[in-house]
Structure formats: structure tokens, C-alpha cells
Design a protein around this motif. Structure first.
Motif, mmCIF file in Angstrom:
data_model
loop_
_atom_site.group_PDB
_atom_site.id
_atom_site.type_symbol
_atom_site.label_atom_id
_atom_site.label_comp_id
_atom_site.label_asym_id
_atom_site.label_seq_id
_atom_site.Cartn_x
_atom_site.Cartn_y
_atom_site.Cartn_z
ATOM 1 N N LEU A 78 -2.559 3.860 -3.909
ATOM 2 C CA LEU A 78 -2.294 2.692 -4.743
ATOM 3 C C LEU A 78 -2.233 1.444 -3.869
ATOM 4 O O LEU A 78 -1.472 1.390 -2.902
ATOM 5 C CB LEU A 78 -0.966 2.849 -5.492
ATOM 6 C CG LEU A 78 -0.881 3.991 -6.508
ATOM 7 C CD1 LEU A 78 0.548 4.149 -6.994
ATOM 8 C CD2 LEU A 78 -1.812 3.730 -7.674
ATOM 9 N N TYR A 134 -4.687 -1.246 -7.793
ATOM 10 C CA TYR A 134 -5.894 -0.435 -7.647
ATOM 11 C C TYR A 134 -5.502 0.997 -7.303
ATOM 12 O O TYR A 134 -4.509 1.229 -6.609
ATOM 13 C CB TYR A 134 -6.784 -0.993 -6.529
ATOM 14 C CG TYR A 134 -7.250 -2.407 -6.769
ATOM 15 C CD1 TYR A 134 -8.364 -2.674 -7.555
ATOM 16 C CD2 TYR A 134 -6.570 -3.490 -6.204
ATOM 17 C CE1 TYR A 134 -8.797 -3.974 -7.778
ATOM 18 C CE2 TYR A 134 -6.993 -4.795 -6.422
ATOM 19 C CZ TYR A 134 -8.105 -5.025 -7.213
ATOM 20 O OH TYR A 134 -8.522 -6.313 -7.438
ATOM 21 N N HIS A 135 -6.292 1.953 -7.778
ATOM 22 C CA HIS A 135 -6.027 3.359 -7.488
ATOM 23 C C HIS A 135 -7.347 4.066 -7.219
ATOM 24 O O HIS A 135 -8.427 3.502 -7.413
ATOM 25 C CB HIS A 135 -5.303 4.021 -8.662
ATOM 26 C CG HIS A 135 -6.115 4.055 -9.921
ATOM 27 N ND1 HIS A 135 -7.115 4.976 -10.142
ATOM 28 C CD2 HIS A 135 -6.095 3.261 -11.027
ATOM 29 C CE1 HIS A 135 -7.674 4.764 -11.319
ATOM 30 N NE2 HIS A 135 -7.075 3.712 -11.878
ATOM 31 N N ASN A 136 -7.270 5.307 -6.778
ATOM 32 C CA ASN A 136 -8.498 6.060 -6.484
ATOM 33 C C ASN A 136 -8.577 7.370 -7.258
ATOM 34 O O ASN A 136 -9.136 8.356 -6.779
ATOM 35 C CB ASN A 136 -8.627 6.318 -4.977
ATOM 36 C CG ASN A 136 -7.590 7.311 -4.456
ATOM 37 O OD1 ASN A 136 -6.511 7.461 -5.043
ATOM 38 N ND2 ASN A 136 -7.906 7.990 -3.362
ATOM 39 N N ILE A 137 -8.029 7.386 -8.476
ATOM 40 C CA ILE A 137 -8.121 8.581 -9.314
ATOM 41 C C ILE A 137 -9.569 8.788 -9.763
ATOM 42 O O ILE A 137 -10.227 7.849 -10.214
ATOM 43 C CB ILE A 137 -7.218 8.459 -10.556
ATOM 44 C CG1 ILE A 137 -5.746 8.379 -10.145
ATOM 45 C CG2 ILE A 137 -7.430 9.648 -11.497
ATOM 46 C CD1 ILE A 137 -4.798 8.169 -11.312
ATOM 47 N N ILE A 166 1.843 2.909 -12.340
ATOM 48 C CA ILE A 166 0.913 1.783 -12.417
ATOM 49 C C ILE A 166 1.341 0.802 -13.508
ATOM 50 O O ILE A 166 1.343 -0.417 -13.309
ATOM 51 C CB ILE A 166 -0.521 2.286 -12.679
ATOM 52 C CG1 ILE A 166 -1.050 3.020 -11.446
ATOM 53 C CG2 ILE A 166 -1.446 1.121 -13.035
ATOM 54 C CD1 ILE A 166 -2.407 3.667 -11.644
ATOM 55 N N TYR A 199 1.335 5.613 -1.842
ATOM 56 C CA TYR A 199 0.787 6.776 -2.535
ATOM 57 C C TYR A 199 1.695 7.176 -3.692
ATOM 58 O O TYR A 199 2.924 7.164 -3.570
ATOM 59 C CB TYR A 199 0.650 7.961 -1.579
ATOM 60 C CG TYR A 199 -0.421 7.771 -0.530
ATOM 61 C CD1 TYR A 199 -1.734 8.159 -0.777
ATOM 62 C CD2 TYR A 199 -0.124 7.189 0.695
ATOM 63 C CE1 TYR A 199 -2.728 7.981 0.179
ATOM 64 C CE2 TYR A 199 -1.104 7.004 1.657
ATOM 65 C CZ TYR A 199 -2.409 7.402 1.395
ATOM 66 O OH TYR A 199 -3.390 7.215 2.344
ATOM 67 N N GLY A 200 1.064 7.525 -4.811
ATOM 68 C CA GLY A 200 1.797 8.078 -5.924
ATOM 69 C C GLY A 200 1.847 9.586 -5.774
ATOM 70 O O GLY A 200 1.399 10.139 -4.760
ATOM 71 N N VAL A 258 1.444 9.103 -12.489
ATOM 72 C CA VAL A 258 0.887 7.967 -11.752
ATOM 73 C C VAL A 258 0.675 6.777 -12.684
ATOM 74 O O VAL A 258 0.925 5.627 -12.316
ATOM 75 C CB VAL A 258 -0.439 8.344 -11.062
ATOM 76 C CG1 VAL A 258 -1.093 7.112 -10.442
ATOM 77 C CG2 VAL A 258 -0.195 9.385 -9.982
ATOM 78 N N VAL A 302 -2.271 10.186 -4.720
ATOM 79 C CA VAL A 302 -3.108 9.115 -5.260
ATOM 80 C C VAL A 302 -2.808 7.809 -4.529
ATOM 81 O O VAL A 302 -1.652 7.389 -4.434
ATOM 82 C CB VAL A 302 -2.865 8.925 -6.772
ATOM 83 C CG1 VAL A 302 -3.628 7.711 -7.292
ATOM 84 C CG2 VAL A 302 -3.280 10.173 -7.537
ATOM 85 N N GLU A 351 0.838 -1.189 0.000
ATOM 86 C CA GLU A 351 0.000 0.000 0.000
ATOM 87 C C GLU A 351 0.877 1.244 0.000
ATOM 88 O O GLU A 351 1.917 1.276 0.668
ATOM 89 C CB GLU A 351 -0.912 0.003 1.232
ATOM 90 C CG GLU A 351 -1.779 -1.243 1.341
ATOM 91 C CD GLU A 351 -2.488 -1.347 2.676
ATOM 92 O OE1 GLU A 351 -3.114 -0.348 3.088
ATOM 93 O OE2 GLU A 351 -2.410 -2.420 3.303
#
Length: 243
Positions: free
Chosen positions: A93, A231-234, A218, A86-87, A214, A91, A84
């Protein structure tokens, strides 16, 4: 991450991914699923993995060897590990991996984050960013929406929606996986995509520069043979995908 994000990956990264890498990931998935039994009629995870192998033209001999390996307990010491972090731009990841050398995989993942300006976090740091759900995607053509919705709710689904590309997206808790699949079979329906997904509970809006950076991270992660899913949250924005 859904049909729209899958289309983006095709444009940005999928075309240059070697067939051998795809085979390797699918065969690992089959071996893992076969630990629960070698009969796809009773082992839904194996059935989904076999469907994916068929769709990607994985050689039958390779598939059969992977099933025997998993069913016989010979998985070459592979273990599932999550990462786990962050980008750039904050973001989130979440990376799911299977490896027989945790030191190698951890080192690789950390180096990818460092290269693209991200930071690897501690286990559990994204527990409030993603939630695990069962997700099915199938074409809605020829299906009565009201009747289908009622059938899916009866099978344990929590959310059924129809997207702008003509697909039903069915979501439910992890424990509903078998019952939803069984209901699909009874209705004579086949999902184009099905499995366990980590869905964002909140989204991150980004600009084009951040998105590009990002996506490089990925893509690099997904090209690692040990990585199964990223998985990402963009926040989805069509403008980000313009060439």
C-alpha cells in the motif's frame, strides 16, 4: 488504479463518502496545482483539478478561493508526505497525503494500519513495487484505434491499450504529461480520467477474506481528509467483488 478498481471502490466505499470530504480533497488539489500558475491553459495540473471540481459540482466560489490561495503562495503550510506499508496478506500500500500537521497524519495512518492488521514501512520500501506513470483514460467510441495509437506514440506515450469496457488507456513517462495533453487538445479529445499514477510492477493474489480486510484499510485511509490517494497491488479478480 484503473477503471475496474474505480468501479469496485464505488461499490465498496464510494457511496458513503461525504460530499464535504470530496470537496476538501479536490480544493486541496487545486491549491497545490495553482502554485504552478493560475492559468489552466498553461498549467495542465490545474486544468485537470478544475475538470475534477466541475465533474463533482464543487462551488465556483470555493474553487476561485483555492486558486488564489495556491497562486498567492498561501497554502496554509501544507506539505506532501508519502507513506508505504503492507496490509494483511502482504498487500503493498502506497499512500500520498498532503498535511499541515505531519505528526497528526502519521499517527492516524499508523493507527489505521494497526487496526486492520497491517504494518507501516520505511520510506522507499516499495520502490520496486510501484512506478510512476502518466495515465489517461478516455472513451474509444468514434476514434480510429490505429491513428490514435500513432498520435499518442508521437506525443511520448509508451503504452496504449483498449480495455473491455470500451476505453483507451494511455500510459507514458512523467515527462510526457504536457505533450500528451497538448496532443489530446489538438485532436479535440477529452479524457475522463488523467493524472499521475503509481502502477504496480508486480501483483499480489489474495483470497476473499484478505481482500475484505485490505479494502477496509484502504477505505479508512481514503476517508482521512489528509490522504489524497491510496495505491495497492492486489491482482484483479472479478470474483472478489461479488456481494
Amino acid at each position: 488504479m484503473g477503471r475496474k478498481w474505480n468501479n469496485i471502490k464505488d461499490k465498496k466505499a464510494g457511496q458513503d463518502k461525504a460530499r464535504g470530504q470530496i470537496y476538501t480533497k479536490i480544493l486541496k488539489e487545486i491549491t497545490k496545482a495553482a502554485k504552478g500558475g493560475d492559468n489552466p491553459e498553461s498549467n495542465f495540473m490545474l486544468r485537470l483539478a478544475l475538470d475534477k471540481a466541475k465533474a463533482n459540482n464543487v462551488p465556483r466560489d470555493n474553487v476561485e478561493r483555492a486558486i488564489k490561495k495556491g497562486a498567492g503562495g498561501d497554502d496554509e503550510g501544507y506539505e506532501d508526505i508519502n507513506y508505504e506499508g503492507y496490509g494483511v496478506g502482504g498487500v503493498a500500500l502506497f499512500i500520498e497525503a498532503s498535511t499541515n500537521n505531519g505528526t497528526r497524519t502519521a499517527g492516524n495512518v499508523k493507527s489505521y494500519f494497526n487496526k486492520y492488521g497491517g504494518s507501516l514501512g520505511t520510506p522507499g520500501c516499495l520502490q520496486f513495487v510501484f512506478e510512476q506513470k502518466v495515465v489517461y483514460e478516455l472513451k474509444s467510441e468514434g476514434i480510429d484505434e490505429e491513428s490514435f495509437t500513432l498520435e499518442m506514440i508521437d506525443a511520448g506515450a509508451e503504452d496504449i491499450e483498449r480495455d473491455d469496457e470500451g476505453y483507451f488507456i494511455v500510459k507514458g513517462p512523467l515527462e510526457s504529461f504536457g505533450s500528451i495533453q497538448k496532443k489530446m487538445d489538438e485532436l479535440g479529445l477529452t479524457a475522463e480520467e488523467a493524472g499521475m499514477e503509481r502502477l504496480p510492477l508486480n501483483f499480489k493474489e489474495v483470497d476473499q477474506e484478505t481482500f475484505t480486510q485490505v479494502m477496509k484499510l484502504i477505505t479508512t485511509l481514503e476517508n482521512d481528509d489528509d490522504v489524497n490517494k491510496v495505491y495497492h497491488n492486489i491482482q484483479y479478480d472479478e470474483a472478489l467483488f461479488a456481494d
